[in-house]
Every structure is written in C-alpha cells, then in structure tokens.
Design a protein around this motif. Structure first.
Motif, mmCIF file in Angstrom:
data_model
loop_
_atom_site.group_PDB
_atom_site.id
_atom_site.type_symbol
_atom_site.label_atom_id
_atom_site.label_comp_id
_atom_site.label_asym_id
_atom_site.label_seq_id
_atom_site.Cartn_x
_atom_site.Cartn_y
_atom_site.Cartn_z
ATOM 1 N N ASP A 118 106.932 94.147 -52.632
ATOM 2 C CA ASP A 118 106.214 93.295 -51.806
ATOM 3 C C ASP A 118 106.608 93.632 -50.329
ATOM 4 O OD1 ASP A 118 105.934 91.686 -54.018
ATOM 5 O OD2 ASP A 118 107.891 90.157 -53.755
ATOM 6 N N TRP A 119 107.726 94.237 -50.013
ATOM 7 C CA TRP A 119 108.256 94.702 -48.621
ATOM 8 C C TRP A 119 107.067 96.059 -48.518
ATOM 9 C CZ3 TRP A 119 109.990 93.886 -44.257
ATOM 10 C CH2 TRP A 119 110.374 94.901 -43.363
ATOM 11 N N LEU A 133 112.108 92.809 -54.666
ATOM 12 C CA LEU A 133 111.309 92.687 -53.470
ATOM 13 C C LEU A 133 110.811 93.857 -52.677
ATOM 14 C CD1 LEU A 133 113.412 89.875 -51.722
ATOM 15 C CD2 LEU A 133 111.068 89.730 -52.798
ATOM 16 N N PHE A 163 102.110 89.231 -52.298
ATOM 17 C CA PHE A 163 103.575 88.990 -51.836
ATOM 18 C C PHE A 163 103.542 87.505 -52.860
ATOM 19 C CE2 PHE A 163 105.694 85.794 -49.012
ATOM 20 C CZ PHE A 163 107.113 86.706 -49.080
ATOM 21 N N ILE A 204 104.255 95.943 -45.359
ATOM 22 C CA ILE A 204 104.404 96.919 -44.421
ATOM 23 C C ILE A 204 102.914 97.842 -44.306
ATOM 24 C CG2 ILE A 204 105.355 99.229 -43.545
ATOM 25 C CD1 ILE A 204 106.897 96.708 -42.639
ATOM 26 N N LYS A 244 113.425 90.214 -42.069
ATOM 27 C CA LYS A 244 112.568 91.098 -41.701
ATOM 28 C C LYS A 244 111.215 90.794 -42.579
ATOM 29 C CE LYS A 244 114.147 93.824 -38.579
ATOM 30 N NZ LYS A 244 113.536 94.091 -37.462
ATOM 31 N N VAL A 245 111.346 90.871 -43.916
ATOM 32 C CA VAL A 245 110.453 90.388 -44.715
ATOM 33 C C VAL A 245 109.731 89.275 -44.476
ATOM 34 C CG1 VAL A 245 109.871 89.963 -47.177
ATOM 35 C CG2 VAL A 245 111.523 91.583 -46.748
ATOM 36 N N ALA A 290 115.218 87.207 -49.270
ATOM 37 C CA ALA A 290 114.293 88.338 -48.878
ATOM 38 C C ALA A 290 114.863 88.819 -47.321
ATOM 39 C CB ALA A 290 112.831 87.869 -48.673
ATOM 40 N N TYR A 327 107.535 89.778 -41.244
ATOM 41 C CA TYR A 327 105.866 90.678 -41.519
ATOM 42 C C TYR A 327 105.279 89.628 -42.347
ATOM 43 C CZ TYR A 327 107.632 94.703 -39.332
ATOM 44 O OH TYR A 327 108.104 95.582 -38.274
#
Length: 123
Positions: A83-84, A80, A64, A88, A32-33, A29, A36
């Motif tokens: 999920d991202w 992903l 997620f 966000i 960054k993922v 991932a 968060y």
C-alpha cells in the motif's frame, strides 16, 4: 508500480471506503502512510487536478482501500508495504498536481490525529 498498474484499481475507490480504511489503519499504519494517502485524496478532490492524474490517484487509493492485495493488510509490517509503495508511486507520478493547499489540508488532518507527528514538509 506504474501509472498503468495503478489505474486498474480505480474502480475500488470511493470516498466512504477511503475514510473507513484511513480510520481503520490510522494507528497501525502511522502518520506517514496516512499523510500520503490524504495528500492524494485532497489532490483527487481538487477540481484543478487534471483527469489523467485523477485516474492514477483513484487507482492508488483504490489499491490502498482493497483489503486483499499483494500483501494482505493483516500481515504485520509487510501488509502495508505494498500500500505504501502504491501511495509513494502515485505521489511521484502526480507531483506536479499536488498543491501546497493539498499538502496543508493533509498536514492539518494528520496533526489532528497524531499531534506529535511530523509530516514530510517538516523533516
């Protein structure tokens, strides 16, 4: 995703499932993922976070965690993306509840796992 859409996934959240998913996806991932996801996790665990935000966060993290969602995680890149988007969206909705301490905990964990990664605060 709207807060109402995210809340429906809260039943899928558990701490064990969260950490299993983070460990599974950490390399795939990217930092960054994971950052968060961790910001949301630490905000969820924070006793000062209002319940209305905790339900949205639990929903986003539940989404997620789900192995099968709009785009299954085994699909390269696209798997992903949803999920991202959920992470966000949740961070945006609950931004006022995210404390500098929550961000710092997430940053420390990401830096331990990805020593050369930059978090949002550093860009």
């Amino acid at each position: 995703m709207t807060p109402e859409e995210l809340v429906q996934y809260q039943e899928h959240f558990s701490e064990d499932a969260f950490w299993d998913k983070v460990k599974l996806l950490a390399g795939k991932a990217g930092s960054k993922v994971i950052y968060y996801a961790l910001v949301l996790y630490y905000t969820l665990m924070d006793p000062k976070t209002p319940l209305r935000y905790k339900t949205i966060i639990a929903g986003a993290l539940g989404y997620f965690i789900l192995p099968i969602d709009l785009m299954p995680d085994f699909l390269p890149f696209a798997g992903l993306a949803d999920d991202w988007a959920a992470l966000i969206a949740a961070v945006t909705y609950v931004a006022t509840a995210v404390t500098p301490e929550n961000k710092e905990k997430a940053k420390e964990k990401v830096q331990a796992w990805f020593p050369f990664a930059k978090t949002d605060d550093e860009e």
